[in-house]
Design a protein around this motif. Structure first.
Motif, PDB file in Angstrom:
ATOM      1  N   ALA A   9       0.836  -1.202   0.000  1.00 58.57           N
ATOM      2  CA  ALA A   9       0.000   0.000   0.000  1.00 58.57           C
ATOM      3  C   ALA A   9       0.871   1.253   0.000  1.00 58.57           C
ATOM      4  CB  ALA A   9      -0.924  -0.002   1.215  1.00 58.57           C
ATOM      5  N   LEU A  10       1.942   1.235   0.782  1.00 58.72           N
ATOM      6  CA  LEU A  10       2.871   2.373   0.796  1.00 58.72           C
ATOM      7  C   LEU A  10       3.572   2.518  -0.555  1.00 58.72           C
ATOM      8  CD1 LEU A  10       4.439   1.957   4.354  1.00 58.72           C
ATOM      9  CD2 LEU A  10       2.960   3.808   3.587  1.00 58.72           C
ATOM     10  N   GLN A  11       3.898   1.362  -1.164  1.00 63.23           N
ATOM     11  CA  GLN A  11       4.538   1.403  -2.480  1.00 63.23           C
ATOM     12  C   GLN A  11       3.605   2.053  -3.504  1.00 63.23           C
ATOM     13  OE1 GLN A  11       5.932  -2.407  -3.774  1.00 63.23           O
ATOM     14  NE2 GLN A  11       6.741  -1.666  -5.715  1.00 63.23           N
ATOM     15  N   ARG A  12       2.326   1.728  -3.450  1.00 62.17           N
ATOM     16  CA  ARG A  12       1.354   2.321  -4.385  1.00 62.17           C
ATOM     17  C   ARG A  12       1.193   3.820  -4.122  1.00 62.17           C
ATOM     18  NH1 ARG A  12      -1.530  -2.583  -2.968  1.00 62.17           N
ATOM     19  NH2 ARG A  12      -1.307  -4.110  -4.665  1.00 62.17           N
ATOM     20  N   GLN A  13       1.194   4.209  -2.833  1.00 61.27           N
ATOM     21  CA  GLN A  13       1.118   5.636  -2.500  1.00 61.27           C
ATOM     22  C   GLN A  13       2.307   6.383  -3.090  1.00 61.27           C
ATOM     23  OE1 GLN A  13       0.325   6.728   1.626  1.00 61.27           O
ATOM     24  NE2 GLN A  13      -0.680   4.746   1.944  1.00 61.27           N
ATOM     25  N   TYR A  14       3.474   5.762  -2.993  1.00 60.76           N
ATOM     26  CA  TYR A  14       4.676   6.406  -3.538  1.00 60.76           C
ATOM     27  C   TYR A  14       4.575   6.531  -5.061  1.00 60.76           C
ATOM     28  CZ  TYR A  14       9.585   7.495  -4.374  1.00 60.76           C
ATOM     29  OH  TYR A  14      10.755   8.111  -4.767  1.00 60.76           O
ATOM     30  N   SER A  15       4.102   5.468  -5.721  1.00 61.34           N
ATOM     31  CA  SER A  15       3.949   5.507  -7.185  1.00 61.34           C
ATOM     32  C   SER A  15       2.982   6.598  -7.603  1.00 61.34           C
ATOM     33  CB  SER A  15       3.469   4.140  -7.690  1.00 61.34           C
ATOM     34  OG  SER A  15       4.431   3.143  -7.423  1.00 61.34           O
ATOM     35  N   ALA A  16       1.917   6.793  -6.827  1.00 56.27           N
ATOM     36  CA  ALA A  16       0.948   7.844  -7.144  1.00 56.27           C
ATOM     37  C   ALA A  16       1.543   9.235  -6.938  1.00 56.27           C
ATOM     38  CB  ALA A  16      -0.299   7.663  -6.274  1.00 56.27           C
ATOM     39  N   LYS A  17       2.442   9.344  -5.997  1.00 54.92           N
ATOM     40  CA  LYS A  17       3.058  10.631  -5.664  1.00 54.92           C
ATOM     41  C   LYS A  17       4.222  10.976  -6.604  1.00 54.92           C
ATOM     42  CE  LYS A  17       5.499  12.628  -1.656  1.00 54.92           C
ATOM     43  NZ  LYS A  17       5.999  12.328  -0.295  1.00 54.92           N
ATOM     44  N   LEU A  18       4.782   9.950  -7.267  1.00 57.80           N
ATOM     45  CA  LEU A  18       6.000  10.128  -8.051  1.00 57.80           C
ATOM     46  C   LEU A  18       5.865  11.132  -9.198  1.00 57.80           C
ATOM     47  CD1 LEU A  18       8.926   9.236  -8.399  1.00 57.80           C
ATOM     48  CD2 LEU A  18       8.119   7.340  -9.815  1.00 57.80           C
ATOM     49  N   PRO A  19       4.787  11.160  -9.959  1.00 57.88           N
ATOM     50  CA  PRO A  19       4.694  12.155 -11.048  1.00 57.88           C
ATOM     51  C   PRO A  19       4.852  13.589 -10.546  1.00 57.88           C
ATOM     52  CG  PRO A  19       3.017  10.477 -11.346  1.00 57.88           C
ATOM     53  CD  PRO A  19       3.630  10.221  -9.994  1.00 57.88           C
ATOM     54  N   ASP A  20       4.299  13.906  -9.391  1.00 60.74           N
ATOM     55  CA  ASP A  20       4.443  15.260  -8.845  1.00 60.74           C
ATOM     56  C   ASP A  20       5.891  15.534  -8.462  1.00 60.74           C
ATOM     57  OD1 ASP A  20       1.753  15.764  -9.138  1.00 60.74           O
ATOM     58  OD2 ASP A  20       1.236  15.132  -7.098  1.00 60.74           O
ATOM     59  N   ILE A  21       6.582  14.512  -7.915  1.00 60.34           N
ATOM     60  CA  ILE A  21       7.999  14.679  -7.550  1.00 60.34           C
ATOM     61  C   ILE A  21       8.818  14.980  -8.802  1.00 60.34           C
ATOM     62  CG2 ILE A  21      10.036  13.509  -6.620  1.00 60.34           C
ATOM     63  CD1 ILE A  21       8.145  11.879  -4.837  1.00 60.34           C
ATOM     64  N   LEU A  22       8.596  14.199  -9.870  1.00 54.82           N
ATOM     65  CA  LEU A  22       9.361  14.397 -11.104  1.00 54.82           C
ATOM     66  C   LEU A  22       9.016  15.736 -11.749  1.00 54.82           C
ATOM     67  CD1 LEU A  22       9.175  10.786 -12.608  1.00 54.82           C
ATOM     68  CD2 LEU A  22      11.062  11.849 -11.352  1.00 54.82           C
ATOM     69  N   SER A  23       7.758  16.158 -11.633  1.00 53.07           N
ATOM     70  CA  SER A  23       7.350  17.465 -12.164  1.00 53.07           C
ATOM     71  C   SER A  23       8.077  18.591 -11.423  1.00 53.07           C
ATOM     72  CB  SER A  23       5.839  17.627 -12.045  1.00 53.07           C
ATOM     73  OG  SER A  23       5.435  18.914 -12.466  1.00 53.07           O
ATOM     74  N   ASP A  24       8.179  18.479 -10.112  1.00 49.49           N
ATOM     75  CA  ASP A  24       8.900  19.483  -9.316  1.00 49.49           C
ATOM     76  C   ASP A  24      10.366  19.549  -9.733  1.00 49.49           C
ATOM     77  OD1 ASP A  24       6.613  20.094  -7.936  1.00 49.49           O
ATOM     78  OD2 ASP A  24       7.112  18.886  -6.170  1.00 49.49           O
ATOM     79  N   ILE A  25      10.952  18.387  -9.987  1.00 47.19           N
ATOM     80  CA  ILE A  25      12.363  18.352 -10.388  1.00 47.19           C
ATOM     81  C   ILE A  25      12.547  19.024 -11.740  1.00 47.19           C
ATOM     82  CG2 ILE A  25      14.204  16.776 -11.138  1.00 47.19           C
ATOM     83  CD1 ILE A  25      13.381  14.909  -8.876  1.00 47.19           C
ATOM     84  N   ARG A  26      11.628  18.796 -12.662  1.00 45.43           N
ATOM     85  CA  ARG A  26      11.733  19.439 -13.968  1.00 45.43           C
ATOM     86  C   ARG A  26      11.624  20.957 -13.833  1.00 45.43           C
ATOM     87  NH1 ARG A  26       8.568  14.932 -15.558  1.00 45.43           N
ATOM     88  NH2 ARG A  26       6.637  16.147 -15.389  1.00 45.43           N
TER      89      ARG A  26
END
Length: 546
Positions: A9-26
Motif C-alpha cells: 500500500a505504501l509502495q502504491r502511495q509512492y507511485s501515485a506521488k512520483l509524477p508530482d515529484i518528477l514534475s517538481d524536479i523538472r
C-alpha cells in the motif's frame, strides 16, 4: 491488512506521488539553466534528487534511484566548479535534459503485489516451547543438573544418549539445549554432531559442557553458534545463570527504534518494515525535539537521515552526544550519501554506522537487530553486577528514585524490599568464597525466576539485595517474596562432600499515594524492617509499620 499488504500500500502511495515529484524536479531544472545564483531553487533541486535517490529504490524503482544519485553528484560537481560561463551553460543544459528524462527510469523492478515476503528468520515468529533439554551420558551428573534447573523453575528434560535426543528432537525442540561436547559411551564429538543434521537445523540455543578445554573443541562449538562453553567439574550456578541469560534474551522486549527522517512516506515504510519484524518504532519529523522524544520513548537505536532541511544528521547526532545518558545510544545514518569522505565525517560526529539508501529490507532489519543486541549487552556490562547480573548499587538507587517520581505523579502504589542472606560470613568462613559466590548467584537467579518480569532487582552490596515492585501493594508483594524466601531455603548447596542450605531475611516498605516519604526514606524504611526480621530470628519477612 497483513504486513506485506501494508508495504505494498505504501509502495502504491509512492507511485501515485512520483509524477508530482518528477514534475517538481523538472521545474527546478529550469532554474539551473536560467540562473546559477538562484541558490534557494538549486538547493531545493539537490534536496529533491537526494531524497529520490534514497526512496525510489526502497519502493521498487532501483533504476530511478541509481539515476537520481548519479545526477545528484553531477549537480554537486557542477555547482562547486569555478568554470567559465560558456562551460557552465553547456553542462547545465545537458544536466537539465537528463533531469527531464528521469521519468524514463521510473519502471518498477517488479509488478505490484509481487513483493516477496520476509523470511521466517526476520519476521516475528511464534517462538519455541519454553523448555531446557540436557544431553549428558553421566546419569548422576545429569540428574543433579536437572534438579538444579527445576529448582530454579525451569522446565527441564534429561537425555542420556544421543539416540534418545534425536528421536525427541524430531517431534519438538526446546528453547535451550545443554549438551556434552564428548559423550564417552558413544564417542561423539562436536565435529561429528555438526554433520549429523541435528544441530545444523536446530532452532534451539546451544550451550556446551565438556571435560576438555582445548581450542579446537571451543572453535567447533562456536561454529555451531554456541552461546556458552562450560568446563567440568561444572560451576552449576554459573551454568544456570547462563541458561537464564539466554532465555532472557530470547524473551527480551521488542527492539525500540526511533526514525528521524523528513521524508514522511519513506519513514512510514521503515516503520512498517520494522514492525513486521517484531520491533517497536516511532517517527520524528521535528529534529529539534529529539532530546524530548528520547526521554519519552527511550529507544534502543536511532535511524537518522543525514540530510534534512535546516539541520544535518551529523550535527543532530553531535547534539545527542552532548547528553551523558545518550552517549552509548546507537545512531545509524540512513542516507543516499555515497561519498566515503562525507560518510566518515558523519561517523566522526557521533554516528555508529552508515547505511546507504536504498537499503535492502533484510539488511536493514538484521543491522538494527544486531546493533540492539550488542548495545543491550554493553549496557548490561555497565549497569549490572558481574556475579549476579542484577543492577549495581548506584543503578538500583537511580531506578528507585525514578519509579518513586513516576508513582507520585500517577498516584500509584509500589513497594521496596531489602533482602540479606543469613549468617553469610559463616558460609564464607566454612566453605570458602567461591561457594559464597555460588550462594549469592543463586539468590539472583531465583529472584529472576520467582518475581515478576516488571520488578527491578539489584545487588545492593555484598550479600544484600534490593527489589522494587511497581504497581504492587504490601499484601501482594509479601505473597511473592514469601514464596521466594521459602524456595530459597529449600535449595541445596554442595561443597566437597557437604550439603547445606541457607536462609534469607526480608524487609518490606510500601509507598501509597499521598504518603510524605521520598525514595531514600523508603529504602531506609525497608532496611529498618529487615533489621527487625533479623532481630526476630532471621529467615522471615517483616513489613515496615505492620
Amino acid at each position: 491488512m497483513s504486513f506485506n499488504e501494508q508495504l505494498l500500500a505504501l509502495q502504491r502511495q509512492y507511485s501515485a506521488k512520483l509524477p508530482d515529484i518528477l514534475s517538481d524536479i523538472r521545474g527546478l531544472a529550469d532554474a539551473l539553466v536560467a540562473d546559477k545564483h538562484d541558490t534557494q531553487k538549486l538547493e531545493s533541486l539537490a534536496e529533491q534528487l537526494h531524497k529520490l535517490a534514497g526512496s525510489a529504490g526502497t519502493f521498487g524503482l532501483s533504476a530511478l534511484s541509481t539515476q537520481a544519485a548519479l545526477l545528484d553528484r553531477r549537480l554537486e560537481t557542477l555547482l562547486a566548479a569555478d568554470a567559465d560561463p560558456d562551460w557552465y551553460r553547456n553542462e547545465s543544459r545537458l544536466l537539465q535534459t537528463e533531469l527531464y528524462n528521469l521519468q524514463h527510469f521510473a519502471a518498477p523492478d517488479q509488478l505490484p503485489g509481487a513483493r516477496p515476503a520476509l523470511s521466517g528468520e526476520l519476521a516475528k515468529g511464534e517462538g519455541l516451547a519454553a523448555e531446557v533439554w540436557l544431553l549428558e551420558d553421566d546419569e548422576f551428573l545429569g540428574s543433579s543438573l536437572l534438579a538444579h534447573l527445576e529448582a530454579f523453575n525451569f522446565t527441564a528434560r534429561l537425555f542420556t544418549s544421543y539416540a534418545q535426543l534425536t528421536e525427541a528432537y524430531a517431534l519438538e525442540q526446546p528453547e535451550v539445549l545443554v549438551m556434552d561436547v564428548l559423550l564417552g559411551a558413544e564417542g561423539r564429538s562436536v565435529d561429528r554432531l555438526q554433520y549429523s543434521g541435528l544441530l545444523k537445523k536446530a532452532q534451539s540455543r546451544l550451550i556446551f559442557i565438556s571435560a576438555r578445554d582445548d581450542f579446537n573443541a571451543r572453535l567447533q562449538a562456536a561454529s555451531l553458534g554456541a552461546e556458552g562453553f562450560f568446563i567440568k567439574p561444572l560451576d552449576v550456578p554459573k551454568l544456570v545463570t547462563r541458561v537464564e541469560q539466554v532465555l532472557t534474551r530470547l524473551h527480551a522486549p521488542a527492539e525500540r527504534v526511533l526514525i528521524v527522517d523528513d521524508d514522511e512516506l519513506l519513514a512510514r515504510y521503515y516503520q512498517e518494515l520494522l514492525r513486521g519484524a517484531g520491533m517497536e518504532s516511532d517517527i520524528l519529523h521535528e529534529p529539534e525535539r529529539i532530546i524530548e522524544v528520547l526521554e519519552q520513548k527511550y529507544p534502543d537505536i536511532v535511524l537518522m537521515d543525514l540530510q534534512m532541511p535546516d539541520i544535518s544528521g551529523q550535527n543532530l547526532a553531535a547534539v545527542v552526544r552532548q547528553y551523558e545518558q545518550w552517549m552509548g545510544l546507537p545512531i545509524v545514518y540512513l542516507s543516499a550519501e555515497n561519498d566515503p569522505r562525507q560518510q566518515l565525517k558523519a561517523l566522526n560526529q557521533g554516528g555508529d554506522d552508515f547505511l546507504t539508501k536504498p537499503v535492502d529490507d533484510a539488511h536493514l532489519i538484521t543491522a538494527v537487530k544486531s546493533r540492539v543486541v550488542r548495545s543491550r549487552q554493553l549496557l548490561e556490562l555497565m549497569t549490572k553486577d558481574s556475579l549476579t547480573g542484577l543492577l549495581k548499587h548506584a543503578t538500583i538507587k537511580d531506578s528507585i528514585n525514578r519509579e518513586w517520581a513516576v508513582a507520585k505523579r500517577k498516584g500509584d502504589t509500589f513497594c521496596v524490599a531489602m533482602l540479606d542472606i543469613d549468617h553469610f560470613k559463616e558460609v564464607n568462613d566454612r566453605f570458602g568464597h567461591a561457594t559464597g559466590d555460588e550462594v549469592i548467584a543463586s539468590v539472583a537467579t531465583l529472584l529472576r525466576q520467582r518475581l515478576r518480569a516488571t520488578d527491578i532487582l539489584g545487588r545492593y552490596g555484598g550479600e544484600e539485595f534490593a527489589v522494587l515492585m511497581a504497581n504492587c501493594d504490601a499484601m501482594a508483594a509479601k505473597v511473592v517474596l514469601e514464596d521466594f524466601r521459602q524456595r530459597f531455603q529449600d535449595l541445596q548447596f554442595t561443597s566437597e562432600d557437604t550439603s547445606f542450605s541457607v536462609t534469607i531475611s526480608i524487609g518490606l516498605a510500601e509507598y501509597r499515594p499521598g504518603m510524605d516519604v521520598d525514595a531514600e526514606t523508603l529504602l531506609v524504611n525497608a532496611d529498618k524492617a529487615l533489621y527487625e526480621a533479623k532481630k526476630a530470628g532471621r529467615n522471615r519477612l517483616m513489613v515496615y509499620g505492620a
